[in-house]
Each structure stands twice: as structure tokens, then as C-alpha cells.
Design an enzyme around this catalytic site. Structure first.
Site, short mmCIF file in Angstrom:
data_model
loop_
_atom_site.label_atom_id
_atom_site.label_comp_id
_atom_site.label_asym_id
_atom_site.label_seq_id
_atom_site.Cartn_x
_atom_site.Cartn_y
_atom_site.Cartn_z
NE ARG A 205 -12.35 -19.47 38.07
CZ ARG A 205 -12.50 -19.61 36.89
NH1 ARG A 205 -13.59 -19.99 36.26
NH2 ARG A 205 -11.41 -19.34 35.94
CE LYS B 238 -1.63 -24.71 38.32
NZ LYS B 238 -2.56 -24.11 37.35
N1 BES Z 1 -2.71 -20.09 39.27
C1 BES Z 1 -3.37 -20.31 38.04
C2 BES Z 1 -3.07 -19.18 37.06
C3 BES Z 1 -1.64 -19.02 36.47
C4 BES Z 1 -1.09 -19.54 35.36
C5 BES Z 1 -1.00 -18.17 37.24
C6 BES Z 1 -0.01 -19.01 34.81
C7 BES Z 1 0.45 -17.80 36.92
C8 BES Z 1 0.74 -18.47 35.85
C9 BES Z 1 -4.86 -20.18 38.15
O1 BES Z 1 -5.16 -20.80 39.30
C10 BES Z 1 -5.37 -21.68 37.21
O2 BES Z 1 -4.85 -22.73 37.51
N2 BES Z 1 -6.06 -21.27 36.22
C11 BES Z 1 -6.43 -22.16 35.45
C12 BES Z 1 -7.65 -21.73 34.81
C13 BES Z 1 -8.94 -22.65 34.34
C14 BES Z 1 -8.92 -23.77 35.04
C15 BES Z 1 -9.95 -21.91 34.04
C16 BES Z 1 -5.46 -22.00 34.21
O3 BES Z 1 -5.03 -20.95 33.92
O4 BES Z 1 -5.51 -23.15 33.30
MN MN Z 2 -5.38 -22.93 39.60
#
Ligand code: BES
Ligand code: MN
Ligand code: ZN
Length: 503
Positions: free
Chosen positions: A352, A278
């Protein structure tokens, strides 16, 4: 520790350090709510100009403190706004929360808020306890502000058994939300999967010890057991971390159960994104990525304490998503607990993978309904903001979640799982499912379609609460800054309604 009690006492005569008074924003200007009638009488004709001088309007969220002279016995009055409808439990919960934060140095507080019904009493106590929540475990100096030792809810029905039951219910619900908030607020170094599993065990022990305590069983599966069970999804995320993965399973199986509910919650104790790392600013609140797991554990313990006649099997898969030489790679293929193979495209779509395993374990129990709750996608945060949760699932269960949310004072909104998603999640060239497809829009819907593959066609709803688990802004109503506990009361209310409808 604050003790809550109910009394029919007169708010003008009570000797509490502070009396909280609800103010209704009426069409003819502000007026005190019925519970504060005696205060209105004590001020008589001076009330109007007094409120006006203080700028009291009664609008929701408002709190105005006023020292008293000899009008009432308490030295301080706190006027909190109820908005236009003093009979709305949501408004009352919010006002009680605001009140809790406005009084910072009173040992005893009396609440003259709408509390003529059990429902309103519940809202007052829940709101006050949750609004006054603070997380101070990591402060080296304790702050000057102290929580009150005694809070008295002034209610005309204080002596009724239903009123006492409502107070107890509110305490159980508030305990559950507080438990969830505490875990979500805990720094990720102190909340790795093994440590979170220890916290779960301690909470379970506290609820089940002693005579007359509810019987809830807890099993914690460690890394080796998860490998034997074929939980490739959970392990594929946890392989990146020094801390091994865990799965907690809680069972509440009362003899009079009228239905069986399975709960599944995402427990990523820290989400760095893994090799698909991230950006720094997106990583800041990722200690909260275990909020789903925390909420199913907290809700299950609350359901048991409430003695709801419903069987609950809760699964809380826990893993830490880190960057290391043993991280799962984009391109890897993982075999899930139910035998489905998944081609990884993005290690940041890790939730997931945990949920797929846990959902397939849940459906093996043949429940009547499966709910999962997860901070799953930033897409749903972007779409619905930080106060409204997304719900997807089968047509029979989604409306029930929305209704439970409304009754619990939490807002959820239905999102669809469009037809085309089925084809997209099956578009891997080498495995059964493609974990992620890099189309940037609609990612929350894609994730739901992916999860559905693990539900065996059972009645199911998925709550994507990403962004709702943490309040990065100022406190409002009964919600403080930091962890919110969002979802806990919706889950408990869902169980209550399911028990009522099936019974
Ligand atoms: N934990 C995150 C989602 C999240 C985002 C939680 C903001 C709380 C606040 C999740 O694991 C994630 O990283 N999701 C990705 C999904 C994508 C790769 C399809 C995202 O949000 O970009
Ligand atoms: Mn994630
Ligand atoms: Zn995540």
C-alpha cells in the site's frame, strides 16, 4: 519458437505428427466436436467402442492419446475433453491448454477443436500457447520434451479476415501473459528493481522498434528522482534494500483515444516482510510480489499492439522489502507523494506504500478510470483461494472488472469496503493515516480503504490478486505450475470494453 497458422484442411488427411481432437461430453456419451467430423467419419462405427476402450468421456481436463493405424494420416490422435458446451470459449481455451501439455514430442500438431468463430479461434490459440508455457531459463539441462514448430488450427473460417485477426489478437495476448509469467518466475536476485526496470525497458524496445510499431513512451524514475517527487512511500520500502527503488511509467496515447485509463501495479521484487519479518514458509513465493507491476506493463504493451483507441498511463513502482539497518521501523511516519502522512505499524504491509504514491501520481493525470492490481493481502488469498481474484472500488467500475474477467476467462469476486474502515485508517494518533491496525480479520478490506485515500474520488477499482500470481499446484487448463500471469487478460479486456463503450 512455435508458428501458428489457420487452415481449412481435413483433420483425417493432415500429415501432422499429432492431431488434437476435441471431445464433447454429450448426454448420449462422448462425441467428437464438429471440427473433427472427418475423424468421426474415418472411424465410422468403430469410433464408439474405440473411445470407450480408451476411456474417453469428454470431461473437461481429460486428455487421452491413441496411436492410429490407417484410419487417419497422422500417427497420433489426442482426445481432449471439452465438457458439455463446445461453444464455450473458456472450455475451449482450457482444452487447448491441456492439449499443449499432452503432446511432448511432435514437430507438427493440428488442432481439431471448436473454431467456427473468431472468438473460438482466439481461445484455441491462446489456450495452446499458454498451456504449453514452460520456464526453462534456469535448467542446466534442456528436457527431452520439445515444443512443436508448427501448430495448425483447423477452422472452417480459416480464410476469413476476422479469423486471421483473431489469431493475431491471441498471439498478442499470449505474448503479454508470457512476459508477465517470465518476470514473475525470475528469481528475486535477478529481478531487483533496477533489473526489473531493465526488463521493462527491453520489452518496451521490442514492442516499439521498427516501422509501423506502436508508439509507447517509457520513463524510468530512479531513486533520486523519486526523492525529488516526494515518493516517500516507495522509498520507505526500498530503503531496506541494497537495490535502489524504481518507478516505470508507460504512456500509450493514440490520436483516436476515446477514454483515458490509468493502471497501477505493485512491484515488490521480493517481500521478506521487512523488520516485521515473515515466517519462513510465507516467504517462499515472495519473488512473485511484483506480479501487479508485471501485469500492468504487459497489458499496456498489449493494448498498444492491439491499437486500442484508448489512452493508457501505467505506473509500475518497484522496491525490494528487506531487513537491514536502514529498514523502515514500525512507528515511523512517512510522507507520501500527495502530502498525506502515514504512520507505519507493520513493515509487511508494504504494498500500500508503493501503491499510495503511484495512485496519487496516476490521478494527477486526470484519467477517466484508475485500476490498480496487486498481490496485496494474504487475507484475500485465504478468502477466495488461488483462482479467484478480489475486486473492490467504486460502484461504476467494479462490475466492469467482473465483466472483463468473465470475458477474459478469469474469475474475480467483489469484496466490500465497509464504512467502519474509514475511521480505522484515520485512527493514527500522530499522522493522517494508520498503515495497519493489527486487527487480524478483514485486512484486505482495510488495505482497500487505505488505497482509496489516494484515488482523489475518481472512478477506481482495486484488484487484489494475492495467491493468484503463482500456481503452487499442478497445471490445469491453460495455467502451468509457477507464475500464472493472472490479471493480464482481464486488464486488456477491460481496456477493450472501455474503448468500445466510450467510442
Ligand atoms: N505480499 C504480501 C501478500 C501476499 C500474501 C501475496 C500471499 C501473495 C501471497 C503482502 O505484502 C503482505 O505481506 N500482506 C500482509 C498484510 C498484513 C500485514 C495486513 C499479509 O498478507 O499478512
Ligand atoms: Mn508484505
Ligand atoms: Zn507484499
Amino acid at each position: 519458437m512455435t508458428t501458428y497458422s489457420l487452415r481449412t484442411a481435413n483433420p483425417a488427411k493432415t500429415r501432422a505428427d499429432a492431431v488434437v481432437v476435441g471431445v464433447v461430453a454429450g448426454d448420449k456419451g462422448p462425441r467428437l466436436c464438429e471440427a473433427a467430423d472427418e475423424v468421426s467419419k474415418a472411424y465410422g462405427r468403430r469410433l464408439r467402442p474405440f473411445l470407450s476402450t480408451m476411456g474417453v468421456t469428454g470431461k473437461a481436463g481429460e486428455a487421452v492419446k491413441a496411436p492410429t493405424r490407417d484410419e487417419v494420416n497422422a500417427p497420433l490422435l489426442v482426445f481432449v475433453g471439452l465438457g458439455e458446451d463446445p461453444a464455450d470459449p473458456v472450455a475451449v481455451r482450457r482444452a487447448a491448454g491441456v492439449a499443449a501439455r499432452s503432446v511432448s514430442n511432435a514437430a507438427s500438431v493440428a488442432l481439431a477443436l471448436p473454431s467456427e468463430t473468431p472468438e473460438l479461434i482466439e481461445a484455441v490459440v491462446e489456450g495452446h500457447r499458454l498451456g504449453g508455457y514452460t520456464f526453462t531459463a534456469y535448467k542446466s539441462k534442456q528436457s527431452e520434451a520439445t515444443e512443436p514448430t508448427d501448430v495448425v488450427v483447423l477452422s472452417p473460417v480459416a480464410r476469413r479476415a476476422e479469423a486471421v485477426a483473431a489469431l493475431e489478437r491471441a498471439e498478442i495476448l499470449a505474448d503479454a501473459v508470457v512476459l508477465c509469467r517470465d518476470w514473475v518466475n525470475t528469481p528475486p536476485k535477478d529481478c531487483t528493481p533496477p533489473l526489473l526496470a531493465d526488463l521493462v525497458a527491453a520489452a518496451h524496445r521490442a514492442v516499439t522498434k521498427g516501422r509501423g510499431a506502436p508508439k509507447v513512451t517509457l520513463e524510468v524514475f530512479d531513486h533520486e528522482r523519486l526523492a525529488e517527487m516526494g515518493c516517500g512511500g516507495i522509498l520507505s520500502v526500498g530503503s531496506s534494500s541494497e537495490s535502489p527503488s524504481r518507478l516505470a511509467k508507460l504512456t500509450w496515447a493514440p490520436k483516436d483515444a476515446v477514454a483515458h485509463l490509468a493502471l497501477v501495479g505493485k512491484g515488490v521484487t521480493f517481500d521478506s516482510g521487512g523488520l516485521t519479518i515473515k515466517p519462513s514458509s510465507s516467504m517462499v513465493n515472495m519473488k512473485g510480489d511484483m506480479a501487479g507491476a508485471a501485469s500492468v506493463v504487459a497489458a499496456t504493451l498489449a493494448i498498444a499492439r492491439l491499437g486500442l483507441p484508448i489512452r493508457v498511463t501505467a505506473f509500475a513502482p518497484m522496491a525490494e522489502n528487506m531487513v537491514s539497518a536502514t529498514s523502515t521501523r514500525p512507528g515511523d511516519v512517512i510522507t507520501m507523494h500527495n502530502g498525506t502522512t502515514v504512520e507505519i505499524a507493520n513493515t509487511d504491509a508494504e504494498g500500500r506504500m508503493l501503491l499510495g504514491d503511484a495512485l496519487s501520481l496516476a490521478v494527477e493525470e486526470k484519467p477517466d478510470v484508475v485500476l490498480d492490481i496487486a498481490t496485496l493481502t494474504g487475507h484475500m488469498q485465504l478468502a477466495l483461494g488461488d483462482k479467484v481474484g478480489a475486486v473492490m472500488g467504486t460502484d461504476d467500475q467494479v462490475p466492469a472488472v467482473l465483466a472483463a474477467g468473465a470475458a477474459a476467462g478469469e474469475q474475480h469476486w467483489r469484496m466490500p469496503i465497509p464504512e467502519e474502515m474509514t475511521e480505522r485508517i484515520h485512527s493514527s494518533k500522530i499522522a493522517d493515516l494508520l498503515q495497519h491496525d493489527w486487527v487480524r480479520w478483514g485486512g484486505g478490506l482495510y488495505a482497500s480503504a487505505f488505497l482509496r485515500e489516494f484515488t482523489d474520488g475518481l472512478p477506481w477499482a482495486h484488484l487484489d490478486i494475492a495467491g493468484k500470481e503463482m500456481n503452487t499446484g499442478s497445471p490445469y487448463g491453460h495455467v502451468p505450475s509457477g507464475a500464472t500471469g493472472f490479471g493480464v487478460t482481464t486488464l486488456v479486456e477491460f481496456a477493450r470494453a472501455l474503448a468500445a463503450d466510450a467510442g
